[in-house]
Design a protein around this motif. Structure first.
Motif, PDB file in Angstrom:
ATOM      1  N   ALA A  74     -53.279 -28.972  74.223  1.00  0.00           N
ATOM      2  CA  ALA A  74     -52.017 -28.356  73.802  1.00  0.00           C
ATOM      3  C   ALA A  74     -51.181 -29.282  72.932  1.00  0.00           C
ATOM      4  O   ALA A  74     -50.509 -28.821  72.007  1.00  0.00           O
ATOM      5  CB  ALA A  74     -51.223 -27.912  75.029  1.00  0.00           C
ATOM      6  N   GLU A  75     -51.238 -30.575  73.180  1.00  0.00           N
ATOM      7  CA  GLU A  75     -50.421 -31.523  72.414  1.00  0.00           C
ATOM      8  C   GLU A  75     -50.747 -31.491  70.922  1.00  0.00           C
ATOM      9  O   GLU A  75     -49.873 -31.710  70.079  1.00  0.00           O
ATOM     10  CB  GLU A  75     -50.597 -32.939  72.963  1.00  0.00           C
ATOM     11  CG  GLU A  75     -52.007 -33.475  72.790  1.00  0.00           C
ATOM     12  CD  GLU A  75     -52.341 -34.657  73.677  1.00  0.00           C
ATOM     13  OE1 GLU A  75     -53.106 -35.506  73.215  1.00  0.00           O
ATOM     14  OE2 GLU A  75     -51.851 -34.716  74.807  1.00  0.00           O
ATOM     15  N   GLU A  78     -49.025 -28.354  69.608  1.00  0.00           N
ATOM     16  CA  GLU A  78     -47.577 -28.588  69.603  1.00  0.00           C
ATOM     17  C   GLU A  78     -47.167 -29.459  68.434  1.00  0.00           C
ATOM     18  O   GLU A  78     -46.170 -29.192  67.761  1.00  0.00           O
ATOM     19  CB  GLU A  78     -47.140 -29.226  70.920  1.00  0.00           C
ATOM     20  CG  GLU A  78     -47.240 -28.281  72.110  1.00  0.00           C
ATOM     21  CD  GLU A  78     -47.090 -28.996  73.443  1.00  0.00           C
ATOM     22  OE1 GLU A  78     -46.780 -30.208  73.475  1.00  0.00           O
ATOM     23  OE2 GLU A  78     -47.292 -28.317  74.468  1.00  0.00           O
ATOM     24  N   THR A  83     -49.738 -22.001  67.528  1.00  0.00           N
ATOM     25  CA  THR A  83     -50.125 -21.478  68.820  1.00  0.00           C
ATOM     26  C   THR A  83     -51.641 -21.495  68.931  1.00  0.00           C
ATOM     27  O   THR A  83     -52.324 -21.072  68.005  1.00  0.00           O
ATOM     28  CB  THR A  83     -49.610 -20.026  68.993  1.00  0.00           C
ATOM     29  OG1 THR A  83     -48.198 -20.025  68.772  1.00  0.00           O
ATOM     30  CG2 THR A  83     -49.923 -19.487  70.367  1.00  0.00           C
ATOM     31  N   PRO A  84     -52.186 -21.978  70.062  1.00  0.00           N
ATOM     32  CA  PRO A  84     -53.642 -21.997  70.214  1.00  0.00           C
ATOM     33  C   PRO A  84     -54.245 -20.601  70.106  1.00  0.00           C
ATOM     34  O   PRO A  84     -53.598 -19.606  70.436  1.00  0.00           O
ATOM     35  CB  PRO A  84     -53.858 -22.558  71.623  1.00  0.00           C
ATOM     36  CG  PRO A  84     -52.580 -23.229  71.975  1.00  0.00           C
ATOM     37  CD  PRO A  84     -51.491 -22.523  71.219  1.00  0.00           C
TER      38      PRO A  84
END
Length: 85
Positions: A74-75, A78, A83-84
């Motif tokens: 996620a980092e 971010e 958005t993944p």
């Protein structure tokens, strides 16, 4: 995530996308304007890509940036403000 780990993750995602589209390394290289050895080194995880390279790869492989980065923590998403997938 270390840069080398991200390089390897992108390499695997490029290989998988190229295989899904049934493209040879030569086909992808022609589409992007690279040499086949450049595609080979990218898929081996030994070539780091630039943002413009990512755009060209996404276009040629019919991927979004989150798809190109699939599997990243996620980092990473971010930091990029995306958005993944």
């Amino acid at each position: 995530m270390k840069p080398e780990e991200l390089d390897a993750l992108i390499a695997g995602n490029v290989r998988a996308a190229r295989a899904r589209l049934r493209l040879r390394q030569e086909d992808l290289a022609d589409e992007i304007g690279w040499s086949r050895p450049t595609v080979s080194s990218l898929e081996a995880g030994t070539r780091r890509i630039t943002v413009s390279d990512a755009v060209a790869l996404c276009r040629a492989l019919k991927l979004t940036l989150p798809e190109l980065l699939r599997g990243a923590p996620a980092e990473v998403f971010e930091a990029l403000g995306v958005t993944p997938a």
